[in-house]
Design a protein around this motif. Structure first.
Motif, PDB file in Angstrom:
ATOM      1  N   TYR A   1       2.603   1.515  -3.651  1.00  0.00           N
ATOM      2  CA  TYR A   1       0.541   2.161  -3.965  1.00  0.00           C
ATOM      3  C   TYR A   1       0.886   3.418  -4.371  1.00  0.00           C
TER       4      TYR A   1
ATOM      5  N   LEU B   1       0.950  -1.349  -0.237  1.00  0.00           N
ATOM      6  CA  LEU B   1      -0.397   0.101   0.111  1.00  0.00           C
ATOM      7  C   LEU B   1       0.945   1.456   0.000  1.00  0.00           C
TER       8      LEU B   1
ATOM      9  N   ALA C   1       3.284  -1.951  -5.998  1.00  0.00           N
ATOM     10  CA  ALA C   1       2.735  -2.293  -5.397  1.00  0.00           C
ATOM     11  C   ALA C   1       2.728  -4.230  -4.978  1.00  0.00           C
TER      12      ALA C   1
END
Length: 231
Positions: free
Chosen positions: A68, A65, A151
């Motif tokens: 990302y 995450l 990610a």
């Protein structure tokens, strides 16, 4: 005698290697330190394996995450700077032309050659905008697919790295024996990973392997000492 063609080989997958390095390095050190710390406080490897697997899953999700969001932030930053530069080209044309002129002057162009190049760049709006983004701001347009790829790469690398130091605790019942094998496997993995990284990035493989072992070893030792202190 025919001339031997010159073929330039440049490494272009730096973003992917960076993501693998981030995920693998943390995957090797954090689960190792957790398992090592627990080894001093529990009496069965099953607890270590359970906690280690839980940490690997949580760490992979968190780091994926983070990768990302970092990639999305890069894309958003590029978009904002491009919009600002577009406005300046449309509304501050003379100022932007002067900036182009100064850039080429920095490369040694003068007189007619300078005027010709500046005119060529500023005669096409899109080419001009791309030039300013690259040479004035030093920004490259991010791949729109970069965020999910980053990610996934970081998360997968974390899982692979985390399973290495945890594997001995899965296969052995003796905590002390599993710990010894975990240390050896983690050190070997850091050396191997460093050598592979050196191969891909063009750095001396032995130097890259040594640096990776040193950095990863120091991180693992610090994390182990902290975990052991609270166990």
């Amino acid at each position: 005698m025919p001339a031997t063609p010159h073929v330039e080989k440049h490494f272009t997958a730096t973003d992917t290697v960076r993501d693998v390095v981030i995920g693998m390095a943390d995957g090797l050190t954090v689960p190792f330190a957790l398992a090592a710390g627990l080894a001093a406080a529990v009496s069965t490897t099953k607890v270590i394996v359970t906690a280690g697997l839980a940490e690997i899953v949580a760490g992979a999700i968190a780091m994926g995450l983070g990768g990302y969001l970092a990639a999305r932030t890069d894309a958003e930053h590029y978009g904002a700077e491009k919009a600002r530069e577009t406005w300046e080209i449309d509304n501050l044309r003379d100022k932007e032309i002067q900036e182009v002129t100064e850039i080429f002057e920095g490369y040694g162009l003068t007189d007619d050659a300078l005027k010709t190049v500046v005119t060529a760049v500023t005669s096409d709006r899109e080419r001009w905008l791309d030039f300013m983004m690259h040479f004035e701001l030093g920004l490259e347009e991010p791949d729109p697919k970069r965020a999910p790829i980053s990610a996934g790469t970081i998360a997968a690398s974390y899982v692979v790295g985390g399973l290495i130091p945890l594997a001995p605790y899965v296969m052995m019942s003796s905590i002390s024996e599993a710990f010894a094998y975990s240390v050896g496997l983690t050190a070997l993995a850091l050396l191997t990973f460093g050598a592979i990284k050196g191969q891909f990035t063009g750095i001396n493989k032995a130097k890259s392997a040594g640096q990776t072992l040193l950095v990863g070893g120091l991180a693992a030792a610090a994390a182990y000492a902290l975990a052991h202190a609270f166990s």
